[in-house]
Design an enzyme around this catalytic site. Structure first.
Site, PDB file in Angstrom:
ATOM      1  N   HIS A  16      16.697  52.390  13.367  1.00 49.57           N
ATOM      2  CA  HIS A  16      17.585  53.492  13.746  1.00 49.57           C
ATOM      3  C   HIS A  16      17.317  54.683  12.841  1.00 49.57           C
ATOM      4  O   HIS A  16      17.952  54.876  11.801  1.00 49.57           O
ATOM      5  CB  HIS A  16      19.055  53.070  13.648  1.00 49.57           C
ATOM      6  CG  HIS A  16      19.992  54.006  14.348  1.00 49.57           C
ATOM      7  ND1 HIS A  16      20.691  53.648  15.475  1.00 49.57           N
ATOM      8  CD2 HIS A  16      20.327  55.299  14.108  1.00 49.57           C
ATOM      9  CE1 HIS A  16      21.435  54.676  15.883  1.00 49.57           C
ATOM     10  NE2 HIS A  16      21.217  55.681  15.057  1.00 49.57           N
ATOM     11  N   HIS A  18      16.363  58.934  13.447  1.00 44.95           N
ATOM     12  CA  HIS A  18      16.133  60.048  14.356  1.00 44.95           C
ATOM     13  C   HIS A  18      15.049  60.967  13.806  1.00 44.95           C
ATOM     14  O   HIS A  18      14.907  61.151  12.600  1.00 44.95           O
ATOM     15  CB  HIS A  18      17.427  60.827  14.586  1.00 44.95           C
ATOM     16  CG  HIS A  18      18.461  60.054  15.331  1.00 44.95           C
ATOM     17  ND1 HIS A  18      18.458  59.935  16.697  1.00 44.95           N
ATOM     18  CD2 HIS A  18      19.527  59.327  14.890  1.00 44.95           C
ATOM     19  CE1 HIS A  18      19.492  59.178  17.087  1.00 44.95           C
ATOM     20  NE2 HIS A  18      20.147  58.798  16.003  1.00 44.95           N
ATOM     21  N   HIS A 203      23.276  54.558  22.092  1.00 45.25           N
ATOM     22  CA  HIS A 203      24.336  54.623  21.089  1.00 45.25           C
ATOM     23  C   HIS A 203      25.677  54.272  21.742  1.00 45.25           C
ATOM     24  O   HIS A 203      25.937  54.649  22.884  1.00 45.25           O
ATOM     25  CB  HIS A 203      24.459  56.030  20.516  1.00 45.25           C
ATOM     26  CG  HIS A 203      23.365  56.428  19.584  1.00 45.25           C
ATOM     27  ND1 HIS A 203      22.040  56.237  19.859  1.00 45.25           N
ATOM     28  CD2 HIS A 203      23.421  57.027  18.353  1.00 45.25           C
ATOM     29  CE1 HIS A 203      21.311  56.697  18.847  1.00 45.25           C
ATOM     30  NE2 HIS A 203      22.120  57.187  17.922  1.00 45.25           N
ATOM     31  N   GLU A 206      30.655  53.895  17.774  1.00 38.59           N
ATOM     32  CA  GLU A 206      30.801  54.480  16.444  1.00 38.59           C
ATOM     33  C   GLU A 206      31.962  55.475  16.454  1.00 38.59           C
ATOM     34  O   GLU A 206      32.979  55.262  15.809  1.00 38.59           O
ATOM     35  CB  GLU A 206      29.520  55.173  15.984  1.00 38.59           C
ATOM     36  CG  GLU A 206      29.661  55.741  14.567  1.00 38.59           C
ATOM     37  CD  GLU A 206      28.528  56.649  14.156  1.00 38.59           C
ATOM     38  OE1 GLU A 206      28.253  56.727  12.944  1.00 38.59           O
ATOM     39  OE2 GLU A 206      27.939  57.322  15.028  1.00 38.59           O
ATOM     40  N   ASP A 284      19.711  56.339  10.058  1.00 36.36           N
ATOM     41  CA  ASP A 284      20.244  57.314  11.007  1.00 36.36           C
ATOM     42  C   ASP A 284      19.617  58.699  10.797  1.00 36.36           C
ATOM     43  O   ASP A 284      18.599  59.008  11.406  1.00 36.36           O
ATOM     44  CB  ASP A 284      21.765  57.365  10.896  1.00 36.36           C
ATOM     45  CG  ASP A 284      22.438  57.832  12.178  1.00 36.36           C
ATOM     46  OD1 ASP A 284      21.726  58.171  13.132  1.00 36.36           O
ATOM     47  OD2 ASP A 284      23.681  57.846  12.228  1.00 36.36           O
ATOM     48  N   ASP A 285      20.230  59.532   9.968  1.00 35.58           N
ATOM     49  CA  ASP A 285      19.754  60.897   9.721  1.00 35.58           C
ATOM     50  C   ASP A 285      19.797  61.195   8.224  1.00 35.58           C
ATOM     51  O   ASP A 285      20.738  61.836   7.737  1.00 35.58           O
ATOM     52  CB  ASP A 285      20.628  61.918  10.468  1.00 35.58           C
ATOM     53  CG  ASP A 285      20.504  61.829  11.970  1.00 35.58           C
ATOM     54  OD1 ASP A 285      19.404  62.120  12.487  1.00 35.58           O
ATOM     55  OD2 ASP A 285      21.496  61.459  12.625  1.00 35.58           O
TER      56      ASP A 285
END
Length: 350
Positions: A16, A18, A203, A206, A284-285
């Site tokens: 995961h 991006h 996704h 969350e 994630d980011d």
């Protein structure tokens, strides 16, 4: 205090991450300077920015910062740089397999379309895999804030480049604010991906709770869920995830940064593991959340996971990955070897 093994040498898979969000802050600053882009203050001083996904205003700020970073990525050289740097950063953290998620629509303009943009990314993924020893596969992801017909276009594009190895499209995803759009409307796009043999990795679970997870399971028949962490709020929903073998890409530090959980102690890793869920920790980011892959494992260690438990989390990430079988076998063997090493000596308490 007992010793502990180095988590940056723990072999693992990263599922995961991006594309724009994988960028390092120095790279962003360099690209912005080259292109004369004025970055928001939150991406310059006081990094990482203070974020919230609790409401539309908080998510808008997060998206504005993401868009500002994405505007600095222009053309083939930039796309190649981001793939190459993501692979190097992952390799340095013990990741042996990376699945990098991208919406090529965002980078299509300077390259003349989504197909050439994706081809550049795939080509560099193959080169980076060979150079770093960390296999890099690509997930093509549609955005919930665009029309579902756009998702179908991307699903057909992903199907055209579908494969099962480094430098190929492994899966089809759906990202952005899960409070936007109707999940059911994206079912045709996911049907295209399924027919092409692509894994489905949207996704859900969350920013919204178990009801979002249920709708996603019903409409999109996913193999994995990006996040899915709030399935713990409904025992039946979590049991369904386990029974159907849907893996969860859990990103603890980003959950905290967006206000889903107040602090590390609230992230329900133990509850998910105890329920029998397959978990893959992800960053994630990193650009916006200020944490990378090893930071997620360090959070698990803070929660009391032993080195054996951390090795199990790494194994879980490998099992949930879309890596070829020989690659999975090799990583699992390396995890056993890591666990067989002597822990580092404890740091003296002064």
């Amino acid at each position: 205090m007992t010793g502990a093994r180095d988590l940056s040498t723990l072999p693992k898979a990263h599922l995961h991450l991006h594309f724009t969000g994988s960028m390092s802050l120095p790279t962003l600053h360099e690209l912005a300077a080259e292109r004369g882009v004025r970055l928001p203050d939150a991406l310059k001083g006081g990094w990482p920015p203070k974020l919230s996904g609790a409401d539309e205003r908080g998510w808008f700020r997060f998206q504005r910062l993401y868009d500002a970073a994405r505007a600095c990525v222009r053309g083939e050289d930039d796309l190649r740089r981001l793939v190459r740097e993501a692979a190097r950063a992952d390799a340095a953290e013990g990741s042996r397999w990376l699945e990098l998620q991208v919406d090529p629509t965002s980078y299509a303009g300077p390259l003349g379309g989504i197909s050439p943009a994706l081809e550049v990314i795939l080509d560099e993924a193959r080169a980076a895999s060979a150079a770093t020893g960390t296999g890099v596969g690509i997930i093509v992801a549609a955005s919930r804030i665009r029309h579902p017909l756009d998702a179908r276009i991307l699903a057909r594009l992903a199907a055209r480049y579908a494969g099962q190895g480094p430098g190929e499209v492994l899966a089809f995803g759906l990202s952005n604010d899960e409070r936007r759009g109707d999940t059911d409307d994206f079912a045709p796009a996911f049907a295209i991906a399924r027919r092409a043999g692509l894994a489905r990795v949207p996704h859900a679970g969350e920013l919204l709770g178990p009801e979002s997870v249920t709708q996603t399971l019903d409409a999109l028949a996913p193999d994995r869920l990006g996040h899915g962490v709030r399935s713990v709020e409904d025992r039946d929903v979590l049991a369904r995830i386990v029974d159907e073998g849907v893996a969860l890409e859990v990103c603890p530090r980003s959950n905290i940064a967006l206000g889903v959980y107040a602090d590390a102690s609230q992230v329900p890793l133990h509850a998910l593991v105890d329920a029998g869920a397959t978990i893959a920790l992800g960053a994630d980011d990193p650009l916006l959340f200020g944490s990378r892959l090893v930071d997620q494992y360090e959070l698990a260690r803070e929660q009391g996971f032993s080195d054996e438990g951390l090795a199990d989390l790494a194994r879980s990430s490998v099992h949930a990955s879309l890596a070829p079988a020989p690659v999975k076998t090799a990583i699992l063997t390396q995890i056993d070897q890591w666990l067989a090493t002597t822990p580092d000596p404890p740091v003296p308490v002064r």
